[in-house]
Design a protein around this motif. Structure first.
Motif, PDB file in Angstrom:
ATOM      1  N   LEU A 151       0.916  -1.171   0.105  1.00  0.00           N
ATOM      2  CA  LEU A 151       0.080   0.018  -0.121  1.00  0.00           C
ATOM      3  C   LEU A 151       0.950   1.267  -0.040  1.00  0.00           C
ATOM      4  O   LEU A 151       0.480   2.255  -0.359  1.00  0.00           O
ATOM      5  N   ALA A 152       2.219   1.155   0.311  1.00  0.00           N
ATOM      6  CA  ALA A 152       2.947   2.357   0.661  1.00  0.00           C
ATOM      7  C   ALA A 152       3.172   2.919  -0.936  1.00  0.00           C
ATOM      8  O   ALA A 152       3.326   4.425  -0.934  1.00  0.00           O
ATOM      9  N   ILE A 153       3.184   2.395  -1.928  1.00  0.00           N
ATOM     10  CA  ILE A 153       3.165   3.002  -3.272  1.00  0.00           C
ATOM     11  C   ILE A 153       1.804   3.550  -3.797  1.00  0.00           C
ATOM     12  O   ILE A 153       1.779   3.855  -5.005  1.00  0.00           O
ATOM     13  N   GLU A 154       0.857   3.728  -3.081  1.00  0.00           N
ATOM     14  CA  GLU A 154      -0.379   4.117  -3.274  1.00  0.00           C
ATOM     15  C   GLU A 154      -0.746   3.763  -4.481  1.00  0.00           C
ATOM     16  O   GLU A 154      -0.978   3.960  -5.710  1.00  0.00           O
ATOM     17  N   PRO A 155      -0.927   2.097  -4.383  1.00  0.00           N
ATOM     18  CA  PRO A 155      -1.349   1.367  -5.703  1.00  0.00           C
ATOM     19  C   PRO A 155      -2.634   1.910  -6.249  1.00  0.00           C
ATOM     20  O   PRO A 155      -3.442   2.182  -5.570  1.00  0.00           O
ATOM     21  N   ARG A 156      -2.437   1.661  -7.767  1.00  0.00           N
ATOM     22  CA  ARG A 156      -3.859   2.036  -8.361  1.00  0.00           C
ATOM     23  C   ARG A 156      -4.813   0.709  -8.224  1.00  0.00           C
ATOM     24  O   ARG A 156      -6.069   0.923  -8.019  1.00  0.00           O
ATOM     25  N   ILE A 157      -4.105  -0.304  -8.163  1.00  0.00           N
ATOM     26  CA  ILE A 157      -5.147  -1.602  -7.805  1.00  0.00           C
ATOM     27  C   ILE A 157      -4.156  -2.349  -6.725  1.00  0.00           C
ATOM     28  O   ILE A 157      -2.933  -2.407  -7.084  1.00  0.00           O
ATOM     29  N   LEU A 158      -4.722  -3.357  -6.034  1.00  0.00           N
ATOM     30  CA  LEU A 158      -4.146  -4.090  -5.295  1.00  0.00           C
ATOM     31  C   LEU A 158      -4.393  -5.813  -5.516  1.00  0.00           C
ATOM     32  O   LEU A 158      -5.717  -6.171  -5.514  1.00  0.00           O
ATOM     33  N   LEU A 159      -3.369  -6.463  -5.610  1.00  0.00           N
ATOM     34  CA  LEU A 159      -3.492  -7.816  -6.114  1.00  0.00           C
ATOM     35  C   LEU A 159      -2.947  -8.675  -5.048  1.00  0.00           C
ATOM     36  O   LEU A 159      -1.869  -8.421  -4.504  1.00  0.00           O
ATOM     37  N   LEU A 160      -3.870  -9.895  -4.563  1.00  0.00           N
ATOM     38  CA  LEU A 160      -3.372 -10.574  -3.395  1.00  0.00           C
ATOM     39  C   LEU A 160      -3.128 -11.969  -3.715  1.00  0.00           C
ATOM     40  O   LEU A 160      -4.453 -12.376  -4.116  1.00  0.00           O
ATOM     41  N   ASP A 161      -2.287 -12.557  -3.636  1.00  0.00           N
ATOM     42  CA  ASP A 161      -1.982 -14.064  -4.085  1.00  0.00           C
ATOM     43  C   ASP A 161      -2.359 -14.893  -3.066  1.00  0.00           C
ATOM     44  O   ASP A 161      -1.236 -15.009  -2.258  1.00  0.00           O
ATOM     45  N   GLU A 162      -3.231 -15.815  -2.985  1.00  0.00           N
ATOM     46  CA  GLU A 162      -3.262 -16.480  -1.789  1.00  0.00           C
ATOM     47  C   GLU A 162      -3.091 -15.943  -0.327  1.00  0.00           C
ATOM     48  O   GLU A 162      -2.123 -16.171   0.391  1.00  0.00           O
ATOM     49  N   PRO A 163      -3.591 -14.785  -0.166  1.00  0.00           N
ATOM     50  CA  PRO A 163      -2.857 -13.974   0.930  1.00  0.00           C
ATOM     51  C   PRO A 163      -3.047 -14.695   2.255  1.00  0.00           C
ATOM     52  O   PRO A 163      -2.261 -14.409   3.026  1.00  0.00           O
ATOM     53  N   PHE A 164      -3.958 -15.690   2.335  1.00  0.00           N
ATOM     54  CA  PHE A 164      -4.038 -16.039   3.833  1.00  0.00           C
ATOM     55  C   PHE A 164      -3.678 -17.883   3.857  1.00  0.00           C
ATOM     56  O   PHE A 164      -3.861 -18.420   4.585  1.00  0.00           O
ATOM     57  N   GLY A 165      -3.232 -18.080   2.439  1.00  0.00           N
ATOM     58  CA  GLY A 165      -2.899 -19.582   2.265  1.00  0.00           C
ATOM     59  C   GLY A 165      -2.121 -20.233   3.250  1.00  0.00           C
ATOM     60  O   GLY A 165      -2.274 -21.467   3.534  1.00  0.00           O
ATOM     61  N   ALA A 166      -0.985 -19.522   3.555  1.00  0.00           N
ATOM     62  CA  ALA A 166       0.122 -20.065   4.540  1.00  0.00           C
ATOM     63  C   ALA A 166      -0.182 -19.963   6.109  1.00  0.00           C
ATOM     64  O   ALA A 166       0.460 -20.173   6.975  1.00  0.00           O
TER      65      ALA A 166
END
Lengths: 349, 320
Positions: A151-166
């Motif tokens: 989020l630090a780079i003020e993203p235009r979109i946020l993509l999460l790859d299996e964010p809770f998988g582990a």
């Protein structure tokens, strides 16, 4: 920012990871890409991020062609399944990384960077960990730092790859709710990949169900659960009883015996009957479409789960049915079963 | 015997279970069936060898090590100092010796620098990209290890020598490679090439590309990613490779011997000078220089051990 993906094809050797995929994501949406492993969901996410390139097709972010830009120019926040935190940097430096590597012309001064990092660490409620190293954090903490870093780079979109998988089940649940409330707060267009249907249904505004490089269905969580578009979606989302049936005209037969349910226009021939476990009504013998003997009953909470053995010409079929506890079932009882809601899909191949 | 008891006491589990069958203390009820299933009557720990066997094995290993490693090392230093410390220092202050030390340091500096760059590039290519011929490249990297150093030197003679492929052209343009510093450096670079690459490949493969991908998605350029993410992650492995590379570069004899031409005070490295002095019965001088190489070896060993520990702990960096 809106994202549009058109006719994406991606192959790895002879394996088609993505097969003509189209997807539109509206501004501010929280979208889940749901599918089993190998369904191409992560590949799609990586293509949107610029970490992979499609063989053909188009990707636009906010109307502009994203494929002319590398990952570092897309201003896309990416959260990796295994966090990918920089192990030799403190939490603070991890979050600050995106700000420190900006071109000199637009790089902020140290004080601004520090303030911004502090703000982000407050947002993920981990400001007290600023001087730790990633290896000193728990999985849930690492994932939140990875999110703060993205989020630090003020993203235009946020993509999460299996964010809770582990993560373990409990932390997972907490983080899910937290992610949804975070999205309500910052409203950045987000896509997350998961193989966990519960996660997709609970967190996302819209769910995209994928299988074998294709999109099977796009819809609200309620939609994909209640009105699955394909046999795959019905089988993948929620627990289903699946029975092989024959359709001729409107008549549906199981193992030669007619069932008093309608085919609703499914083509004649071999087909599969899908019924949710809790959509099978249990009644006294001789009153329903199917008949069987209860072999085992387990009761927990508001339901009882009965294992019913259906006798047929091709041996026994055991199905599990969830029934309310208004009438206690007994093992050995002969009961009849009537699907309250069901779907029939023509068998493939 | 003290070793054995030490071993047994470090396995408390067996202690509590084993005697339970023949001692009056009743075993806890849930474990009864375990005791029945396997009555333990062994008088000793069955998971290791009997004491005498272990003693013999350890003694053999220690004897072998002392005779073949420690003893020669002691002899080197004893011979070097046999005429006193004055003679030792005088031997090292000889112009020939100083020239050899200088040349060795120069060649090591050149080859370590080159192999540092080549090694990182090769390891990067192998661990971060997929391409055809990758297996072949990995095999090729090991070639200098599998080829006799004399052959390695000979290759350069065949290439650059007067009768070699490039020899006449080089002579016409007055470029000296053989029997000069460039030849020695080339041979050393060839022989020591695998060290850095070998140290980095497994490390970089294990670390994968996720952190680099994260850096790029955060807007870092390729160079920023390398210097801020990749390099810090591999620094201990890199130092390890450099250390071994340096030790070999300074100690290389075979390949260098073939290409050096043994011009005294000009193209003799330390190992070559050791041999020459020895052949001339100048034992003190010979062993004095040999002692420097031996010290290099000892220092290398110590630093290597430290680096290996750092590599193991690479997951947990302390506050630096």
């Amino acid at each position: 920012m809106a994202i549009e993906v058109r006719n994406i094809v991606k192959t790895f050797g002879s394996f088609a990871a993505l097969n003509n995929v189209d997807l539109k994501v509206a501004d501010g949406e929280l979208l889940a890409l749901l599918g089993p492993s190998g369904s191409g969901k992560t590949t799609l996410l990586r293509i949107i991020a610029g970490l992979d390139w499609p063989d053909s097709g188009e990707v636009t972010i906010d109307g502009e062609n994203a494929l002319t830009r590398g990952a570092s120019e897309r201003q896309v926040g990416f959260v990796f399944q295994h966090y990918a935190l920089f192990r030799h940097m403190t939490v603070f430096e991890n979050v600050a990384f995106g700000l420190r590597v900006q071109p000199r012309a637009i790089r902020k001064d140290e004080a601004t960077i520090r303030a911004r990092v502090k703000e982000l660490l407050d947002l993920v409620q981990l400001d007290w960990l600023a001087n730790r190293y990633p290896s000193q954090l728990s999985g849930g903490q690492r994932q939140r730092i990875a999110l703060a870093r993205a989020l630090a780079i003020e993203p235009r979109i946020l993509l999460l790859d299996e964010p809770f998988g582990a993560l373990d089940a409990k932390v997972r649940k907490e983080l899910r709710q937290w992610l949804r409330s975070l999205h309500n707060e910052i409203h950045v267009t987000s896509i997350f990949v998961t193989h966990d249907q519960e996660e997709a249904l609970e967190v996302a505004n819209r769910v995209v169900v994928m299988d074998k490089g294709r999109i099977e269905q796009i819809g609200s969580p309620g939609d994909v659960y209640d009105n699955p578009a394909t046999a795959f979606v019905h089988g993948f989302i929620g627990e289903s009883i699946v029975l092989p049936v024959d359709v001729s005209g409107e008549a549906v037969r199981l193992d030669g015996r007619p069932l008093n349910i309608a085919a609703h226009g499914v083509a004649s021939g071999a087909a599969k009957l899908f019924v949710r476990r809790h959509d099978m009504a249990i009644g006294p013998a001789g009153t329903g479409a199917l008949e069987g003997a209860i072999s085992h009953v387990r009761s927990f909470g508001p339901i009882q789960r009965a294992e019913v053995t259906l006798a047929g010409s091709e041996g026994k079929t055991v199905i599990e049915i969830d029934a309310p506890r208004d009438r206690e079932l007994q093992a050995g009882e002969i009961v009849s079963l009537q699907p309250r809601r069901y779907r029939i899909f023509a068998a493939q191949g | 015997m003290s070793m054995q008891s030490g071993l047994v006491s470090s396995t408390p589990q067996l202690r509590t279970y084993a005697p339970a069958t023949d001692v009056s203390v009743a075993a806890p009820a849930p474990r009864l069936e375990i005791a029945h299933a396997q009555p333990v009557t062994a008088p000793r720990d069955l998971r290791t060898e009997p004491g005498p066997v272990r003693f013999v094995i350890i003694a053999l290993a220690l004897t072998f090590l002392s005779v073949f490693v420690v003893l020669p090392l002691v002899v080197v230093f004893a011979s070097a100092f046999s005429k006193g410390i004055g003679a030792y220092l005088a031997a090292l202050a000889e112009p020939e010796a100083l020239a050899a030390i200088q040349l060795t340091l120069l060649v090591a500096a050149i080859s370590v620098t080159l192999n540092l760059v080549f090694g990182i590039i090769a390891a990067w290519a192998i661990s971060k990209f997929e391409f055809t011929g990758k297996t072949f490249l990995i095999t090729l990297i090991d070639l200098p290890f599998s080829v006799s150093p004399v052959i390695s030197g000979l290759v350069f003679v065949l290439l650059f020598g007067a009768q070699g492929y490039l020899g006449p052209w080089l002579q016409a343009h007055n470029v000296h490679i053989l029997f000069a510093v460039p030849g020695i450096a080339l041979a050393t670079v060839f022989v020591t090439f695998p060290f850095v690459a070998r140290a980095l490949i497994p490390l970089m493969q294990e670390q994968g590309t996720q952190e680099e991908e994260a850096a790029i998605s955060l807007g870092a350029s390729g160079l920023q990613t390398f210097f801020r993410v990749t390099l810090p992650n591999i620094k201990w492995g890199l130092l390890y490779g450099v250390l071994l590379c340096n030790a070999r570069a300074m100690g290389e004899f075979g390949a260098v011997s073939v290409v050096s031409g043994h011009i005294r005070g000009e193209t003799n490295t330390m190992p070559l000078l050791v041999e020459i002095l020895y052949n001339e019965y100048q034992f003190v001088s010979s062993f004095a220089i040999a002692s420097l190489l031996a010290m290099l070896a000892l220092i290398t060993l110590v630093v290597k051990t430290i680096l290996e520990r750092r590599l193991d702990q690479a997951e947990v960096p302390d506050g630096d």
